[in-house]
Write an enzyme that holds these catalytic residues in place. Structure first.
Site, PDB file in Angstrom:
ATOM      1  N   LYS A  45      36.949  39.879  48.309  1.00  0.00           N
ATOM      2  CA  LYS A  45      35.925  40.732  47.576  1.00  0.00           C
ATOM      3  C   LYS A  45      34.637  40.593  48.227  1.00  0.00           C
ATOM      4  O   LYS A  45      33.669  41.421  48.067  1.00  0.00           O
ATOM      5  CB  LYS A  45      35.734  40.048  46.110  1.00  0.00           C
ATOM      6  CG  LYS A  45      36.987  40.352  45.514  1.00  0.00           C
ATOM      7  CD  LYS A  45      36.916  39.732  43.879  1.00  0.00           C
ATOM      8  CE  LYS A  45      38.165  39.684  43.175  1.00  0.00           C
ATOM      9  NZ  LYS A  45      38.604  41.199  42.648  1.00  0.00           N
ATOM     10  N   LYS A  48      32.512  39.912  39.477  1.00  0.00           N
ATOM     11  CA  LYS A  48      33.774  39.889  39.636  1.00  0.00           C
ATOM     12  C   LYS A  48      34.112  38.487  39.970  1.00  0.00           C
ATOM     13  O   LYS A  48      33.362  37.542  40.497  1.00  0.00           O
ATOM     14  CB  LYS A  48      34.596  40.934  40.477  1.00  0.00           C
ATOM     15  CG  LYS A  48      33.460  40.710  41.950  1.00  0.00           C
ATOM     16  CD  LYS A  48      34.153  41.769  42.968  1.00  0.00           C
ATOM     17  CE  LYS A  48      33.594  43.164  42.613  1.00  0.00           C
ATOM     18  NZ  LYS A  48      34.354  44.081  42.715  1.00  0.00           N
ATOM     19  N   ARG A  49      35.608  37.978  40.027  1.00  0.00           N
ATOM     20  CA  ARG A  49      35.867  36.840  40.288  1.00  0.00           C
ATOM     21  C   ARG A  49      35.527  36.668  41.878  1.00  0.00           C
ATOM     22  O   ARG A  49      35.047  37.538  42.631  1.00  0.00           O
ATOM     23  CB  ARG A  49      37.608  36.801  40.509  1.00  0.00           C
ATOM     24  CG  ARG A  49      38.041  36.512  39.242  1.00  0.00           C
ATOM     25  CD  ARG A  49      37.584  35.226  38.494  1.00  0.00           C
ATOM     26  NE  ARG A  49      38.151  34.220  39.101  1.00  0.00           N
ATOM     27  CZ  ARG A  49      39.193  33.448  38.739  1.00  0.00           C
ATOM     28  NH1 ARG A  49      39.499  33.499  37.604  1.00  0.00           N
ATOM     29  NH2 ARG A  49      39.515  32.239  39.512  1.00  0.00           N
ATOM     30  N   LYS A  74      33.754  50.621  35.274  1.00  0.00           N
ATOM     31  CA  LYS A  74      33.099  50.552  34.098  1.00  0.00           C
ATOM     32  C   LYS A  74      31.564  50.716  34.600  1.00  0.00           C
ATOM     33  O   LYS A  74      30.690  51.232  33.798  1.00  0.00           O
ATOM     34  CB  LYS A  74      33.051  48.785  33.913  1.00  0.00           C
ATOM     35  CG  LYS A  74      34.433  48.539  32.958  1.00  0.00           C
ATOM     36  CD  LYS A  74      34.680  47.191  32.993  1.00  0.00           C
ATOM     37  CE  LYS A  74      36.187  46.908  32.974  1.00  0.00           C
ATOM     38  NZ  LYS A  74      36.916  45.626  32.949  1.00  0.00           N
ATOM     39  N   HIS A 134      50.030  43.690  40.767  1.00  0.00           N
ATOM     40  CA  HIS A 134      48.740  44.048  40.757  1.00  0.00           C
ATOM     41  C   HIS A 134      47.897  43.328  42.119  1.00  0.00           C
ATOM     42  O   HIS A 134      46.919  43.017  42.125  1.00  0.00           O
ATOM     43  CB  HIS A 134      48.071  43.078  39.608  1.00  0.00           C
ATOM     44  CG  HIS A 134      48.328  43.738  38.321  1.00  0.00           C
ATOM     45  ND1 HIS A 134      47.674  44.700  37.570  1.00  0.00           N
ATOM     46  CD2 HIS A 134      49.441  43.592  37.559  1.00  0.00           C
ATOM     47  CE1 HIS A 134      48.068  44.967  36.448  1.00  0.00           C
ATOM     48  NE2 HIS A 134      49.382  44.346  36.456  1.00  0.00           N
ATOM     49  N   THR A 185      38.713  47.507  38.577  1.00  0.00           N
ATOM     50  CA  THR A 185      38.301  48.206  37.115  1.00  0.00           C
ATOM     51  C   THR A 185      36.661  47.890  36.785  1.00  0.00           C
ATOM     52  O   THR A 185      36.225  48.985  36.316  1.00  0.00           O
ATOM     53  CB  THR A 185      39.042  47.575  36.036  1.00  0.00           C
ATOM     54  OG1 THR A 185      38.953  46.263  36.055  1.00  0.00           O
ATOM     55  CG2 THR A 185      40.578  47.850  36.314  1.00  0.00           C
TER      56      THR A 185
END
Ligand code: 26V
Length: 813
Positions: free
Chosen positions: A555, A549-550, A661, A358, A657
């Site tokens: 990111k 998100k985290r 969504k 992952h 993911t």
């Protein structure tokens, strides 16, 4: 199937609800509190699910079904009531019964704590997979840890993240079935005693053992009687430990002993950025993996009476390397405890296991020092050495004399302190290894697993992630679901490809009006949440720009913030221009030890404090941070987003993911060419997504050529102005130097994630977003085309691929 066990006289739902209020919860129905009603309705659902569970187990037993076991350290389940009621088809009657008590289903759902047994994407994926496995009717079990404390609760104090424990089980949960008759002994430490004869396995003289006690959660399938089982293990001290100390009257010592054993299942590691490097983490991993494998073996023996056919009936999936010790544990069970010889046991093991990677982040690739493993799992270390010996012989034969190759692929990293590479163990012990998006899987075989892919090209494949449309559309977004039902009928819940039929109506003004009306309501609901949680008033007519998100440097929440500051300064510079009003919404947790991520949270708050109150801005820009992001918050945020920020440095986000969504709920994506963004782009069409920034090969090339962020800073006055203002304390006037080191890390520290390289394109692309939003019909059309294109991102499709290509399981329903 369930009908065989259905009681002939199930009273109507209002009666069942009142009966549970009286019999199970112990309150007068007419005076029931919201909490009591929530409990009672959960019990109604639980009873029905329990019958389905029993019927399914019986049927699988009779059929001697092949089963899949999904081993995961994390399951981010969220709340269960709404999902259970929907899966059982009880939404209508439940809402009516609850209404007679002057409550709504939403009121009841809000009572339930989130089951937050996970950090982020990997954990939520496991939960979506269980939903799809049940819905597709796969005989399936999830196995994990029943953490007493899940993901920490996040509060914001003075702009800073503060972590609080999450005692989600404190008031009990109606969703678990304790199985006191199912316990396994998990052993640790000690030494290994050689046997006299060569063919006799050695004896592991362990130093301690802990009991693993099973707690089951029933996972309902949708529009099917099938359910899946999530079996979570709780650690308990063996009884003799308690007795010994108690009998000698030393209660404090007895409690201490007990804690030493039971702490294994106390708390989820709240960290997905750095390997915790802690012995307890290794104990957790072995604890749940061993208990699960013992359980699988016992079930198989009960059903088949022998283990020789184990690989025909059992597929075990490793969700990342956290359960990879299972490869050695299955060998130990087969060879040491069941009398198999090595070669047949190894052949079975390789057929049974499969593994998903992952992340490519080097710091998240697990290794354990040989010394620690020697101390905690001495027999497993021996087994790993033997596996490695055989493997290096086999691989070496293919590349004679290439010692460097052997060093690279070895299960043991010999540089410095010797360490066991868990990813290598997982690859060698599995028949299939997959990544989670096309790009990620491609990078796997060209980077970290390149040598293995050369050895065994057929072992590697891609299975792109997906999300369950039940939770993420049907339950989270009733408004849009109603619009879809009216246009398409209800079948999209089980067959998300049905959404494709929307595409031809994307230009239909009536559909556009319906979709955007639903969006507007969801935005009003989100605005209410923001007001409740932060006291900030945001305008639902503004563009809701969402990054949830985290919090992690790769990111690039900071890049998003650089854009917000750019916009702030631009509005000040041209106050009379026609600015599209925007609300920039962040949410996410930072690992408690991750200083830089916490600093970014603080900067978001500091920027918000300045921008939101600046009268010159006049509400045309707001920056907000929704605290305590988790599944429940996501269910409110996803439906209310206009724009989905998926802006990781190309080549770093394995899949994502949240991107799925958000698009499923009609948000347009602004994103890099990374992870599943690439496949989303292909599915929705280039003109319906905003892709910007350097691509993976360009990132690699820039780094190789010696990337110079300072040059970009000096050549772009807009960028320079933004960074200078942050560094000079424009957003931290009480402490002007607060963010100097943060800015320095970009200018002088190498800007590892290339924020500056992508800044200009990002800001320009945000301009195109504004322009499109100014044309409501054009925006609505693209939003509809995004929804229409999301069929491939159902977790049902993902699980169908795993079942067929990796687990060899027939899909039925
Ligand atoms: C690593 C560690 C290291 C020790 C402490 C606890 C801990 C917890 C998790 C991890 C690995 C996290 C990997 C992860 O969550 N990856 C995400 O997986 C998603 C599902 O495949 C994917 O969509 C995201 O892109 C990816 O970042």
């Amino acid at each position: 199937m369930a009908s065989k066990l259905a009681l002939p006289t199930d009273p109507p739902l209002p009666e069942r609800l009142d009966r549970h209020l009286l019999d199970t919860v112990g309150v007068v129905p007419a005076q029931a509190s919201t909490g009591a009603l929530s409990q009672a309705l959960s019990q109604v659902a639980r009873a029905e699910l329990s019958r389905r569970w029993v019927a399914g187990e019986q049927a699988d037993g009779v059929a001697k079904a092949r089963r899949v076991y999904y081993l995961s350290m994390e399951f981010l389940i969220g709340r269960s009531l709404g999902n259970a009621v929907a899966a059982l088809g009880l939404e209508g009657p439940a809402a009516e019964s609850v209404a007679t008590h002057a409550r709504t289903l939403e009121d009841l759902q809000a009572q339930e704590p989130d089951a937050a047994l996970g950090n982020g994407g990997l954990g939520r994926l496991a939960a979506c997979f269980l939903d799809s496995m049940a819905t597709l009717g796969l005989p399936s079990f999830g196995y994990g840890i029943r953490y007493e404390f899940g993901m920490f609760a996040q509060e914001i104090h003075g702009g800073r993240q503060v972590e609080y424990p999450d005692p989600w089980l404190a008031d009990g949960t109606p969703w678990e079935f304790p199985r006191p008759e199912t316990t396994h002994r998990v052993r640790f430490g000690g030494w290994v005693e050689r046997a006299e004869a060569p063919d006799v396995p050695p004896i592991w003289r362990h130093a301690g053992e802990v009991m693993a006690k099973a707690y089951d959660h029933v996972v309902p399938g949708h529009a099917t009687d099938r359910v899946a089982t999530l079996r979570l293990w709780k650690a308990a001290a063996p009884a003799h430990i308690d007795l010994h100390a108690f009998n000698s009257g030393d209660y404090a010592r007895a409690a201490e002993f007990k804690n030493e054993y039971e702490n294994i299942s106390w708390v989820l590691y709240p960290n997905d950025s750095t390997p915790a490097g802690r012995e307890l983490r290794l104990r957790q991993e072995y604890f749940f993996t061993s208990a699960s494998l013992q359980d699988i073996v016992a079930r198989h023996l009960a059903e088949h009476g022998r283990l020789a056919n184990l690989a025909e009936h059992v597929a075990i999936h490793l969700n990342d390397t956290h359960p990879a010790i299972g490869v050695a544990e299955l060998m130990r069970l087969l060879v040491d405890e069941q009398g198999f010889s090595w070669a047949p046991a190894w052949a079975m093991t390789r057929r049974i296991f499969s593994y998903t990677n992952h992340t490519l982040m080097p710091e998240a690739l697990e290794t354990w020092s040989v010394a620690l493993m020697q101390q905690v799992l001495p027999r497993h270390l021996e087994i790993i050495f033997r596996i490695n010996h055989d493997f290096l012989l086999e691989a070496g034969a293919q590349r004679p004399g290439d010692a460097d190759f052997l060093r690279r692929i070895s299960l043991i990293d010999e540089h410095g302190e010797r360490r066991v590479r868990m990813a290598h163990l997982a690859v060698v012990g599995s028949h299939q290894v997959n990544g989670v998006s096309a790009l990620h899987s491609d990078l796997l075989v060209h980077t970290i697993f390149a040598d293995f892919a050369n050895l065994w090209p057929g072992r590697f494949c891609n299975v792109t992630n997906g999300v369950t449309p039940r939770r993420w559309l049907a339950q989270a977004n009733r408004g849009l679901s109603g619009v879809l039902d009216a246009r398409l009928g209800p079948a999209w819940r089980r067959d998300l490809g049905e959404l494709r039929r929307l595409a031809e109506h994307a230009g239909d003004p009536a559909l556009q009006a319906d979709v955007m009306a639903a969006k507007r309501q969801n935005k009003a609901r989100l605005a209410a949440l923001i007001d409740r949680e932060t006291g900030i008033d945001v305008d639902p007519a503004s563009l809701f720009d969402v990054q949830v998100k985290r919090i992690h440097e790769y990111k690039r929440q900071l890049l998003n913030l650089l854009h917000a500051v750019t916009r702030y300064r631009a509005i000040l510079a041209q106050p009379h221009a026609a600015w599209q009003p925007r609300t920039v919404i962040f949410a996410g947790k930072a690992a408690s030890s991750y200083h830089r991520a916490k600093q970014i949270i603080r900067l978001i708050h500091d920027v918000g404090a300045v921008v939101n109150d600046d009268a010159r801005i006049g509400g045309r820009l707001k920056v907000v941070f929704v605290p305590n992001y988790g599944v429940a918050a996501a269910e409110l945020i996803m439906p209310g987003a206009d724009l989905s920020e998926q802006i990781s440095t190309a080549g770093t986000e394995a899949s994502g993911t949240g991107n799925m969504k958000l698009a499923l709920n009609g948000a347009l994506t602004i994103g890099t060419d990374d992870g599943a963004n690439i496949e989303i782009r292909q599915a929705v069409g280039d003109s319906n997504i905003f892709i910007f920034g350097k691509r993976t090969h360009e990132v690699a090339a820039m780094r190789a050529a010696g990337y110079q962020p300072l040059r970009l800073y000096e050549s772009n006055p807009q960028l320079k102005g933004v960074l200078d203002s942050i560094a000079a304390g424009a957003f931290s006037p009480d402490e002007p130097t607060r963010y100097r080191d943060l800015v320095d890390s970009l200018l002088w520290g190498g800007d590892h994630y290339l924020l500056l390289a992508d800044y200009e394109d990002y800001v320009a692309t945000q301009g195109r977003v504004d322009a499109l939003y100014a044309d409501p019909a054009a925006w609505a059309r693209k939003a509809i085309l995004n929804i229409a294109g999301m069929g491939p991102f159902s977790a049902d499709r993902t699980i169908g691929e795993y079942a067929e290509r990796i687990w060899s399981l027939p899909v039925r329903s």
